[in-house]
Design an enzyme around this catalytic site. Sequence first.
Site, PDB file in Angstrom:
ATOM      1  N   CYS A   1      44.944  39.984  37.489  1.00 44.04           N
ATOM      2  CA  CYS A   1      44.492  39.511  36.560  1.00 44.04           C
ATOM      3  C   CYS A   1      45.425  39.469  35.204  1.00 44.04           C
ATOM      4  O   CYS A   1      45.367  38.616  34.351  1.00 44.04           O
ATOM      5  CB  CYS A   1      43.058  40.129  35.995  1.00 44.04           C
ATOM      6  SG  CYS A   1      43.066  41.733  36.101  1.00 44.04           S
TER       7      CYS A   1
ATOM      8  N   LYS B   1      29.562  47.953  45.696  1.00 42.78           N
ATOM      9  CA  LYS B   1      29.625  46.870  46.591  1.00 42.78           C
ATOM     10  C   LYS B   1      31.092  46.388  46.423  1.00 42.78           C
ATOM     11  O   LYS B   1      31.526  46.010  45.669  1.00 42.78           O
ATOM     12  CB  LYS B   1      28.775  45.603  46.043  1.00 42.78           C
ATOM     13  CG  LYS B   1      28.751  44.613  47.180  1.00 42.78           C
ATOM     14  CD  LYS B   1      28.504  43.464  46.568  1.00 42.78           C
ATOM     15  CE  LYS B   1      29.473  42.402  46.228  1.00 42.78           C
ATOM     16  NZ  LYS B   1      30.382  41.891  47.363  1.00 42.78           N
TER      17      LYS B   1
ATOM     18  N   GLU C   1      42.755  29.305  35.107  1.00 40.40           N
ATOM     19  CA  GLU C   1      43.485  30.387  35.851  1.00 40.40           C
ATOM     20  C   GLU C   1      43.363  29.990  37.315  1.00 40.40           C
ATOM     21  O   GLU C   1      42.533  29.479  37.885  1.00 40.40           O
ATOM     22  CB  GLU C   1      42.421  31.445  35.820  1.00 40.40           C
ATOM     23  CG  GLU C   1      42.974  32.997  36.262  1.00 40.40           C
ATOM     24  CD  GLU C   1      42.129  33.950  36.302  1.00 40.40           C
ATOM     25  OE1 GLU C   1      42.405  35.263  36.296  1.00 40.40           O
ATOM     26  OE2 GLU C   1      40.677  33.879  36.299  1.00 40.40           O
TER      27      GLU C   1
END
Length: 1014
Positions: A793, A678, A889
């Site tokens: 990230c 996905k 974050e």
Amino acid sequence: MNSLQSDVERRGEQIFELVDQHPESLFSKAGFYQRMMALSMRDEHFKVQMFRFVDVLASLKRGNEIVRHLDEYFEDTSNGFTPLIRTGVQLAKVAPWISGQVLRWNVSGMARQFIAGKNSRDVMKTLRKRREQGIGFTVDLLGEAVVSEQEATEYAARCMELLEHLAAQTEGWRDPLGNGEQLFPVVNLSIKISALYSQMNPADPHDAIAHLGGKLRPILRRARELGAFINFDMESYAHKNATLELFRTLFSEPEFLDWPHVGIVIQAYLRDSEEDLWKLIDWGRTRGTRFAVRLVKGAYWDYEKIKARQNGWPVPVYLQKPESDANFEALSRILLENESIVTAAFGSHNVRSIAHAQALAEDLGIDRSRFEFQLLYGMAGPVKRALVEMGYRVREYCPVGELLPGMSYLVRRLLENTSNEGFLRAKFSENVSATQLLRNPVELVDQSTNGARDLTARSQDRHVRNGATLETPPGDTYENAPLVNFVHEEARERMLVALHEVRSGLGKKYPLVIGGKKIWMDKTIASINPSSPDQVVGHLCEAGIPEAERAISAAKHAFEAWSHTSVENRARLLERVASIMDRRRFELSALEVFEVGKQWAEADGDIREAMDFCLFYARQMRLRGRPRLTQHVPGEESYQHYWPRGIALVIAPWNFPIAIMCGMVSAALVTGNTVIMKPAEQSAVCGAMLMEIFEEAGIPPGVLNFLPGKGSIIGAHLVDHKDVDVIAFTGSREVGLRIWESAGKTREGQRELKRVVCEMGGKNAVIIDSDADLDEAIVDTIYSAFGYQGQKCSACSRLIVLEENYGRVIERLLSAAASLRIGNPEDPGVTIGPVIDEAAYNRIREFIEIGKGESTLAYQKGNIPEKGYFIPPTIFTRVNPNARIACEEIFGPVLSVIKVADLDEAIAVANNTDYALTSGFFSRSPANIERAKAELIAGNVYINRSCTGAVVGRHPFGGFKMSGGGTKAGGEDYLLNFMVPRVVTENIMRHGFAPESTPLYRDEFLPLNGKRRR
Ligand SMILES: Cc1cc2nc3c(=O)[nH]c(=O)nc-3n(C[C@H](O)[C@H](O)[C@H](O)COP(=O)(O)OP(=O)(O)OC[C@H]3O[C@@H](n4cnc5c(N)ncnc54)[C@H](O)[C@@H]3O)c2cc1C
């Protein structure tokens, strides 16, 4: 022997005789310096430590800091220098100020050996002295790569000031030979191009030329008015083509077209130098005005070799020293044979190279007043003197500047002087005979295979080891795919064509793929271009729950055969995928530019990583896939091997749209699982391309199923599904934690415990120590924080700076950020593109508002494109470590700077976060570096480099705490997450008799009759 060779020898011997009349050691300054250099030549470890110490010294302000570094660098050294150091350190403990200063004074003396003056006034003393000796000059302003436009503008102003000063001070000076002013003006300035533009990007030479032209034209105009000569120095290979093109462009402009007093450097150590020289000569002939070329071997040999190897590029320099020497001679001939258009300057200290140029000129009937020799300040003094005595024109290259900006120059000179293969060391330190030194390098290339042997030995070694045992360092089991080098015009052209082609195919509809069948749905999701939100990149059919169920059945059905396909066949499939990606590389990169706003090099890096995952996991599976003996024990054989877990659900992010998805998918497939893939909604066209590539590579129906759709609907449904055995997820903490929790529940009918491979975010910190090299720290921090708009990230979002350095760091950081180019990444020179979508745009802006309330907004770039989701690089200072912007974050180009008193506090702040993904540390203190290595809490700790850009096999990537489950993508144990271990034990003793030995590995356990496991 031919007559040229005998003439070279005759002239060489004459130079040596003259040199020997004024004996001088390699280094004219005696004492401390000479002793150190002698030791550096004897002891490689000492040399490394010495050069590193010299490199940091100029930035140390206090005596006790100098002494501490000295102690740390030479702690484990034991040679003739040790007692001196020990005494120094002991003394320092009593009087750190004095001994620190003494050391600084000594090393400054070493730098003064190579730096002709601190500033334009200071250098005049040297130039006058040389004038008396009949030696001319070219002055070079120290300070190479700049980090900001402010610094570049300052460099341009200093060049101008230097030019004016030199012209004023040398009024009335004549050409030392008295007959060459037409060709050789007295005032000669050497310019480092990279110091004039901070954003030079090999992918965009046009941008570099446009900016550099603007800075250079006023200098060139003034130089021409003053009757001065301007030379463009040559630096690293990455800037070579742009520098050559800049030279040709500027001096083809009408105002400079008939100006002969311009020159450029050609580096003979480069394999393409001959082609470059011919291009220049052809250009010169078309231009119709003389110009000059300084021929050198080249000063960045080690650097070019390392960089090329790191990036998987062909090494651009020759690998055997005689090859560079021979090429120098071949290029000397080209220059002299084209003397009618190009004036030659031979930049060498090597008597053979010099004598060859002399003999050749004589042979060709070129008067010695029409070319010159150039040598560096502080080196080969006796050779200069000899050349003057022989009646040749000699020019000395005189660097001007302070110690700090001069460090990289100084280290290059030290390296050159102590290099095993250098002429100066051979002649002046090792007293190699004249006969040896004057040998024809062409013959040495034939005889000596030194450099070549070095390389082939290493690569053969690699192939022998390739995948041979589990002891092989994992990254050595395969060769990383190379990055595309946009230095080459062909690469840039291919990218432009790919962008054009991809653009013309935007807006197509893409199907689901289930069980090998394309499924078209009415309901679609549009994937849009974040640089231009009204442009649809593609329409993806949207899967719902029924399609998710169909995909599960297809994967289940296909598992039976796939899990029993041999490891070799599964590995080969991945290798085919990698080669298809290689073929479609530019197209895939171009797609990423449109779909997720990646810059060229970032997009290419993503495709390279995807290829690497395929190649690396294929190799690793060949290693892991063979049943391995658990212990040598008589009478019994016990083999451990692995079975696939079953059905893997791969939920991929958009920020590395092909690499991460491909990494998770390829790991799951090569280990024998079937997969439902996905993609993220924002990068689903990239997902469709990946599916297409696997299909072309021959993936059997149902083994990989492509299921774009809403995460909240099909993602959630599949995560909870009883038949899903592994979930590989990379994405946000919020979703990751939900998956982790949900997978912990056992559902009715579930047969396996679900394994979750979970990679989430970070709040990554970079620490800048008080002795860090700021040229590197600033550039790398800017890249870590703002590369791909801070949407990695691994990106740096907290910069922790020790207060001693704080002012200087902030000043340079802010001006570096101000110099970044923001815009649509279709433009090759852009460094900051858009953030991924409107939701991200709004969220990041909210954080910026929060930041304004919590701390000081120190910088936010203006002038951003109006259309598209562009957020300017934003820097907050005076950030409290507990502020929201320092803890949560943000996933965007927002950097929080935190000031700390010392390293204890810096490490405590860096570690005080929920996350543990990456961490960076810039320092030149060996002790502090060791501390950071041991104490920084992160999955990937990077010292003195950017904290992003992990390379498969080299930097297995992934974090722990709230950053992930501790798995390492691209590492040797990653595949284990997708398999269950199994041991088969057989008693092989019959009536007390057993085979003497059992093989370490055996063939796979594959069912002969295709019996099924599930
Ligand atoms: C006036 C002047 C200006 C200069 N300007 C520039 C400049 O703008 N840009 C620049 O890059 N260089 C420049 N140089 C060249 C450079 O700084 C070195 O001085 C030069 O390469 C040393 O060469 P040499 O002929 O004096 O010594 P040699 O000892 O004969 O040659 C040493 C050189 O050989 C090459 N080499 C060493 N080992 C190997 C190997 N294993 N295989 C292949 N090649 C090898 C390297 O280039 C090394 O520097 C300049 C030099 C001078 C004298």
